[in-house]
Enzyme design. Structure first.
Site, short mmCIF file in Angstrom:
data_model
loop_
_atom_site.label_atom_id
_atom_site.label_comp_id
_atom_site.label_asym_id
_atom_site.label_seq_id
_atom_site.Cartn_x
_atom_site.Cartn_y
_atom_site.Cartn_z
N LYS A 6 46.56 38.05 49.16
CA LYS A 6 46.60 39.05 48.09
C LYS A 6 47.98 39.12 47.45
O LYS A 6 48.10 39.38 46.26
CB LYS A 6 46.21 40.43 48.63
CG LYS A 6 44.72 40.58 48.89
CD LYS A 6 44.32 42.04 48.95
CE LYS A 6 42.84 42.19 49.24
NZ LYS A 6 42.44 43.58 49.43
N LYS A 55 33.02 31.84 47.88
CA LYS A 55 32.37 33.08 48.33
C LYS A 55 31.85 33.90 47.15
O LYS A 55 32.50 33.95 46.10
CB LYS A 55 33.41 33.91 49.08
CG LYS A 55 32.97 34.35 50.45
CD LYS A 55 34.07 35.07 51.17
CE LYS A 55 33.65 36.50 51.45
NZ LYS A 55 34.58 37.21 52.34
N LYS A 83 33.16 40.02 43.95
CA LYS A 83 33.11 40.96 42.83
C LYS A 83 34.16 40.63 41.78
O LYS A 83 34.09 41.10 40.65
CB LYS A 83 33.26 42.39 43.32
CG LYS A 83 34.44 42.66 44.22
CD LYS A 83 34.25 44.01 44.92
CE LYS A 83 35.20 44.15 46.10
NZ LYS A 83 34.78 45.17 47.05
#
Ligand code: TRP
Length: 359
Positions: free
Chosen positions: A137, A221, A224
């Protein structure tokens, strides 16, 4: 009457944290958390939320919408509030009994953040620096991410240990954070000479079908944050949207795989077969053999029918609940009150152990 015989599976394990649950015919206490960021999709549903309902007969369950984790990266306040309700609605729509189990949002129970501060002082910089989720991240911009993003796993450990939860259902990507939770528990118990104070929480891992990949790229994957909405099935998609997305899902020019080994070499086909197996609650081998050698069009029609049958009612119930925010808020408030009643005495004990004076 003679005592009921105890089979070895039911025998006491010696873990003092399990005994009170076992005495009530339960296997332990579960805590799990979901971040209120972005739309829920099939991956979240099959990988986490669906299992929440399945665990509730065997465990005492606390399901938390982790709004404090969400703000480790910038959030729009109005959106954060509505997405918090949406996750709670998804828990309810997936069948979690909000009266029997505890559904709440993290910020309504201050003890999470209070324990997290203590854990910030237990966890080591080195441990935190090794967290792959942080590294991913933060990327190259490490100097510029929030301090909260770095401390994220200590708050997650607090979410779990403020209830002395014995089990946490986790996906592959959260295993490392659970390891860290265990390390924090062990170090706290040692540092403060409080053997067995915190339990060494066990992961609960679900079947292979928990890894749902993108419908546009079977090697990535389902996410969203993927810019293409065609890459995922959202829990709130209606039947037409589900049908269209499955029809457009990427495949290859060959007929359906003949074996699991064949499927594994073809990620797009493998993903759709995995989704089918998970939605149908069947073994993947079984699904592979049913459709072996057939055309994708035939398989996709069956998958569409199944997906609409399984997800339609969940999505519709979520939509209905979202129109009644007062009800969802009441569930969260009630859950939070019950969560505080469990957490506060444990925080008191922690404070006493650490040497904080009582107010
Ligand atoms: N880190 C988890 C995720 O991103 C969310 C989470 C926060 C969590 N606290 C938790 C999961 C406690 C399990 C238990 O998915």
């Amino acid at each position: 009457m003679p005592d009921a015989t105890v089979s070895s599976a039911d025998a006491p394990t010696g873990n003092p944290h399990l005994a009170p649950y076992n005495a009530r015919g339960l296997k332990g206490r579960i805590l799990s958390g979901v971040q209120p960021t972005g739309n829920l999709h099939l991956g979240n549903y099959l990988g986490a939320i669906r299992n929440f309902a399945r665990l509730q007969d065997d465990y005492e369950c606390l399901y938390c919408v982790v709004d404090q984790h969400a703000i480790t990266v910038p959030q729009d306040p109005a959106l954060l509030a509505s997405q918090t309700r949406e996750i709670a609605a998804a828990f309810l729509a997936a069948g979690v009994d909000g009266g029997k189990q505890i559904i709440f949002n993290q910020s309504m129970v201050p003890a999470h953040a209070q324990l997290a501060w203590v854990f910030n002082c237990v966890a080591r910089m080195g441990w935190m620096s090794r967290m792959t989720q942080f590294k991913e991240k933060a990327g190259k911009d490490r100097e510029n991410v929030s301090l909260g993003l770095f401390a994220y796993p200590a708050l997650m450990a607090a979410d779990i240990l403020i209830y002395k939860a014995t089990h946490v259902p986790v996906g592959e990507d959260q295993k490392q954070h659970l390891e860290l939770t265990r390390d924090i528990a062990i170090k706290f118990n040692n540092d403060f000479n409080a053997p067995d104070f915190f339990p060494i929480t066990e992961p609960l891992i679900f079947g292979a079908a928990t890894r749902v990949m993108s419908l546009r790229d079977g090697t990535k994957k389902m996410s969203k944050s993927d810019p293409s909405d065609q890459s995922r099935i959202n829990l709130t998609d209606d039947a037409d949207a589900i049908a269209l997305k499955i029809r457009r899902a990427k495949t290859d020019p060959l007929p359906m795989p003949e074996s699991e080994a064949d499927a594994e070499k073809r990620p797009d086909a493998d993903n759709l077969l995995g989704i089918f197996a998970a939605l149908a609650d069947r073994e993947k081998t079984d699904v592979v053999s049913e459709f072996a050698g057939k055309q994708f069009s035939e398989f996709k029609a069956a998958l569409t029918e199944l997906a609409v049958a399984r997800l339609g009612p969940v999505g519709a119930e979520m939509q209905r609940l979202m129109k009644d925010p007062g009800h969802v808020d009441a569930v969260l408030r009630d859950g939070a009150a019950r969560a505080r009643a469990l957490a506060d005495p444990i925080l008191d004990e922690v404070y006493r152990t650490v040497g904080f004076l009582k107010p």
